[in-house]
Design a protein around this motif. Structure first.
Motif, PDB file in Angstrom:
ATOM      1  N   LEU A 129       0.977  -1.146   0.055  1.00 52.04           N
ATOM      2  CA  LEU A 129      -0.154  -0.137  -0.031  1.00 52.04           C
ATOM      3  C   LEU A 129       0.905   0.716   0.230  1.00 52.04           C
ATOM      4  O   LEU A 129       0.544   2.191  -0.235  1.00 52.04           O
TER       5      LEU A 129
ATOM      6  N   ALA B 167      -6.233  -5.179   2.231  1.00 53.51           N
ATOM      7  CA  ALA B 167      -5.238  -4.562   1.361  1.00 53.51           C
ATOM      8  C   ALA B 167      -5.441  -5.971   0.303  1.00 53.51           C
ATOM      9  O   ALA B 167      -4.703  -5.129  -0.975  1.00 53.51           O
TER      10      ALA B 167
ATOM     11  N   ALA C  25      -2.467   2.860   5.070  1.00 54.13           N
ATOM     12  CA  ALA C  25      -1.373   1.866   5.259  1.00 54.13           C
ATOM     13  C   ALA C  25      -1.041   2.361   6.871  1.00 54.13           C
ATOM     14  O   ALA C  25      -0.560   1.600   7.223  1.00 54.13           O
TER      15      ALA C  25
END
Length: 305
Positions: free
Chosen positions: A20, A149, A204
């Motif tokens: 990310l 994710a 993130a």
């Protein structure tokens, strides 16, 4: 067996978090040709926003959504007010300017939130262990990180490779002068790309916040790994960033988990525990060096058509 499965999942989870961060960095670097050292500061701001908004609202999910939006807006404002003036200039100018932004964000955080770190507590339903295999349980929050994710990675890939805006992004990476001549607002495109990169960095950061303490400078060390990832994967390549991040996450996590026991065969316990993290990092940098020698454009370079 239990330890191997847990550490494998930990490596996957860490690698996806790195993806990310690296995905936004590789988009900005590959498309805008901008070396942005302040990308780690956006990661840090995402974590601080999440901790603050979660405390204000009393809801982890609402705080995370607000933090994601706030980081997106911060990235857009940062691009329009400061970074837009760096396009077309030497990379050394990018490094100096964005290093100054690191200092600015660190001091701004110190003034607003103070020098002490913040904590982002998880709701009860994210703290329970989830059975994944017979006799093997894994923390629900770490499993949620993996799922989120992977979904973001899929959406990002489809957005870049299968949509009109993605076509423009790829065209801008190949020949920005040509798409400008075709009437595309290149400044707006760059603003959107940078905002997307900032949002990914903020995502993130906010997902890492409940695992680690939210503190000043938390994005600086992990930014080094993000640069390593885009070198290994190929600048501007989402697929390359994804696979390289998984490699790096696995090497780092498995190395820290299993190298101490191997090193204790030849070193004392304290020396082995100290040497294992350093050796894990050395393996990552060795991989990068090998890639640079064998395939300087990266393992999965972006298509330049």
């Amino acid at each position: 067996m239990l330890l191997v499965v847990e550490q494998f999942l930990n490596g996957l989870q860490f690698g996806l978090l790195l993806f990310l961060l690296a995905a936004g960095l590789t988009l900005v670097f590959g498309i805008m040709d901008l070396v942005n050292l302040a990308h780690g500061s956006l990661y840090m701001m995402g974590a601080y926003f999440a901790a603050t908004f979660a405390a204000w609202t009393g809801s982890f999910l609402l705080g995370a959504l607000l933090a994601l939006g706030a980081t997106l807006v911060l990235g857009i404002v940062l691009e329009m007010s400061a970074l837009r003036h760096l396009y077309g200039r030497d990379h050394l100018d990018h490094v100096l300017a964005t290093f100054g932004l690191i200092l600015f964000f660190n001091e701004a955080v110190r003034l607003i939130w103070g020098p002490a770190g913040l904590a982002l507590p998880l709701p009860a339903w994210l703290t329970v262990p989830v059975p994944i295999l017979p006799g093997i349980h894994y923390p629900a929050y770490r499993l949620a990180i993996i799922v989120v994710a992977l979904m973001v990675a899929l959406l990002l890939y489809l957005g870049v490779m299968r949509t009109r805006i993605g076509m423009l992004i790829r065209a801008g990476a190949s020949n920005r002068e040509m798409i400008g001549a075709l009437g595309i607002n290149i400044k707006l495109l760059y603003t959107l790309v940078f905002g997307l990169g900032a949002a990914l960095a903020g995502l993130a950061g906010l997902m890492q916040a409940p695992i680690l303490t939210v503190q000043i400078g938390m994005g600086e060390n992990i930014l080094i790994l993000a640069f390593v990832i885009i070198v290994i994967g190929g600048i501007g390549s989402i697929r390359g960033a994804f696979l390289a991040a998984i490699f790096v996450g696995m090497i780092d996590t498995l190395g820290r988990a299993f190298l101490p026991n191997l090193l204790r065969q030849v070193l004392s316990g304290a020396a082995a525990s100290t040497a294992a993290p350093a050796l894990s990092s050395m393996l990552i940098y060795l991989l990068m060096a090998i890639v640079l020698v064998v395939r300087p454009e990266g393992l999965f370079p972006a298509n330049r058509r």
